[in-house]
Structures are given as structure tokens and as C-alpha cells.
Design a protein around this motif. Sequence first.
Motif, PDB file in Angstrom:
ATOM      1  N   ASP A 166      -3.267   3.222  -8.176  1.00  0.00           N
ATOM      2  CA  ASP A 166      -2.228   2.528  -7.407  1.00  0.00           C
ATOM      3  C   ASP A 166      -2.644   1.068  -7.335  1.00  0.00           C
ATOM      4  O   ASP A 166      -3.265   0.620  -6.388  1.00  0.00           O
TER       5      ASP A 166
ATOM      6  N   LYS B 109       2.273   1.697  -0.700  1.00  0.00           N
ATOM      7  CA  LYS B 109       3.447   1.241   0.015  1.00  0.00           C
ATOM      8  C   LYS B 109       4.117   2.380   0.736  1.00  0.00           C
ATOM      9  O   LYS B 109       3.880   3.528   0.430  1.00  0.00           O
TER      10      LYS B 109
ATOM     11  N   GLU C 146      -0.613  -1.773  -7.991  1.00  0.00           N
ATOM     12  CA  GLU C 146       0.486  -2.706  -7.759  1.00  0.00           C
ATOM     13  C   GLU C 146       0.866  -3.501  -8.997  1.00  0.00           C
ATOM     14  O   GLU C 146       1.082  -4.701  -8.964  1.00  0.00           O
TER      15      GLU C 146
ATOM     16  N   ARG D  31      -3.050  -8.429  -2.672  1.00  0.00           N
ATOM     17  CA  ARG D  31      -2.883  -8.347  -4.120  1.00  0.00           C
ATOM     18  C   ARG D  31      -3.610  -9.521  -4.758  1.00  0.00           C
ATOM     19  O   ARG D  31      -4.025 -10.462  -4.080  1.00  0.00           O
TER      20      ARG D  31
ATOM     21  N   LYS E 176      -2.482  -6.040  -8.577  1.00  0.00           N
ATOM     22  CA  LYS E 176      -3.092  -5.744  -7.283  1.00  0.00           C
ATOM     23  C   LYS E 176      -3.658  -4.337  -7.281  1.00  0.00           C
ATOM     24  O   LYS E 176      -2.979  -3.418  -7.639  1.00  0.00           O
TER      25      LYS E 176
ATOM     26  N   HIS F 242       5.953  -0.792 -10.205  1.00  0.00           N
ATOM     27  CA  HIS F 242       5.768  -2.237 -10.338  1.00  0.00           C
ATOM     28  C   HIS F 242       5.238  -2.634 -11.706  1.00  0.00           C
ATOM     29  O   HIS F 242       4.668  -3.710 -11.859  1.00  0.00           O
TER      30      HIS F 242
END
Length: 377
Positions: free
Chosen positions: A229, A270, A231, A190, A265, A257
Motif C-alpha cells: 500500500d 485510506k 500510494e 507521502r 508514498k 493510485h
Amino acid sequence: MRGSCAEALLFSSPCCLTTSRHRVALIGAVVGVTLFVLLRVLIIDTLVWNDNTARSASSPWSGALQDSVELVRKISSDIQEASVKPYNLSRVDTSDFSQNGQSCYIAGLFESHGVSRTFLEAGAYNGEDLSNTLYLERNLGWSGLLVEPDPWSFWALRRRNRKARLLQACLSPTTSASMMTLKQSGEMSRLRKPEEVGQRGIFAAVACYPLYAVMQASGLTELDYLALDLEGAELQVLQTLPWNTVNITVVQVEASHLDSTEAGKNSPKKKSTRNFQRSLPLQPRSTPAIRHRTPVARRDEASHSRVARSKDMTSEQRKALQHIKAADCVGTYNTPPTMDELSPGQKQLVELMAKHNYKFLTSIGEDFIFRKSSTRK
């Protein structure tokens, strides 16, 4: 002298001693070369930063705005062409590689797959594990761009021989380009947090480009499917888009998040399977009622045959389509959560998308999926 090497060593045979020394020297040389390569990658190619000074400050394109012609040219030169080699996958018999059936759900939102469909997936990881686009590309003939900043993940991504173009970069949370610091840690990486400045660790300098500039450079301002995606940086990235100059049909956002202090990130996905508790199945347009673990992208035999005759598809893709089974395309699809169930960051995301005429269709795992009203199907 004849006998074992042990006997020769016992009597200090110069011949055996020389051979042993050669073996030790050879082993030492191999170990030395291996260590040198590792150190070069970890120290020279990947920097350990202990101050606030970004080496990127001298980059001529750093600070360039997203509509800069020079920046678009720079990004275009960084994009790698799609592989013409056969796929190099670990799980060749898998159809849908997405975490919770996202790929099949996305496929089910489009009536015809005979036309050329496009995608842009940011946070592509290694291009196989938890990929939201591999099924669309491999089985349905879609094309697009995969964006991944982590050097190790991007190396693995290149090895998969995806039939999509590749870009090693992160998406900027602002409307300008810059070099930022990526912290690498195991399978995850990240952007470095401010409080981590001066700390020990493995860090890499990565180029971060505005999403709009990336879309221009790749010729994807008209896009069927955008998957983010990042983060935590998803909302900031979407806020940078000039929505009146792009046309995106479906937007998928990893939304778990958005309120995190670790936002920023653009990284691997995940393995968490957190879901909203309400699990009534969504009824996708033009599809029959479904239950959990029931295919959304189900098509009758005639439909598959029409798709299989598309001239835009390879023989491998036509063959795959002809053998798609219901069990290959499964997932659990939820009705959208209410605003009361959303975090502040998630509410901002839903409001932003609604402002630009996107309907909140469903949540799948940690992803929110939106669809633009009045678009081509």
C-alpha cells in the motif's frame, strides 16, 4: 499575617507574591520544556526543506544496488525484532482489522495454517487500524516484516507490540537505495512531489530501500503473502523485483493510485471504500459458495482443533483460534474486473503479474489480489 491570598496581595504581602511568582515560573518552565521537545521533533528530527539539496547525498549506502551485500547488511541492522510484550491494541475484541475482509480472504487461500506462514506488509501504518496482517499474525500464528516510513506512524506501530519485525523505511521505486523526502500531513504522508520543492511544510528524510534488498535482509525471499500500500508506487516497486530469484505465493496491491501524479508514498491506508460495481462473489479454491459478508476463511471444528495443536503457536493464538466465529471473519469479494474496466496503470499491473505467472483472483476494496500458479498451499 493571616487571611486569604487575595487579601495578602491587596496589602502586597511579600510571602504570597513570592509564592505566585514561583507558580508562574514553574508553569513557564513546563511550557518551555514542552515547546522545546515539540520543536526538536518538528525542526531537528523532521526537516523543513526549501531547496533541491537532499541531505541524504552523503549517506554511504545511497545509490547502492539491490544486490549489494553492504546494503543488505545495512537494512538488516535497521530491522527491529518482534516484540515479546503482550499486544497493546485499542480494539482487543476485534478479530479481522483489515478494511474489507482482506485478511480473511488471504487466510482462505491457504489450506493448512499449522505450517509457518510469512508475510511482508509495506505501508503498515500503526500496525492495527486497517492492518492486513494483524489477523494472520495474532490468530493464525503467521510471522513477518512490517515496513512503515512515517516517523509518527512508526512510533505508533512500535507501541502495538506486534509479533513481527519492524523496519522504518519506504520502498524504493528503483533498484537502488536512496534518501527521499516524506511530506507529513495529518494522518496521511507521502513522498514529496517535485513541484513542492521550496514550499513550506513538514518534511522528513526517510531511507528508501529496494524491495528485493529488504526481502534478502529479512530472510523473506520465500514469502507467502506480500501486501503493498504505497500510494501509487506499487507498480514501480514490483518492476524492480528479480522475479526468478524470489518466490511469493500471494501478492496484494493497492491499485487505486497507479495513475496518480502523487505516486510514490509508502504510507497509511485510506478510508475510502471504492469498489468495482460488479459484485458477483468469487469462489475461493476449496471453500463452499459464499455470499456477501460471508466468511471465506471458514473452517470446520476439527480443522480448527488441528491448527490449535500446532507447536508453533502461542497459547494466546491457540485460544483465539478455538473461539473464532463466523462473524469475526467477513468481507465482500468481487470477481476480477475486465481489462476494459481498468485504468492504464492497473492494466500494466495485471500484465506484469500475468507475465510472471500470477493469476488475478479478485478485487477487494481498492486492492487487487494475485496468486502464483503451481505453488505450495
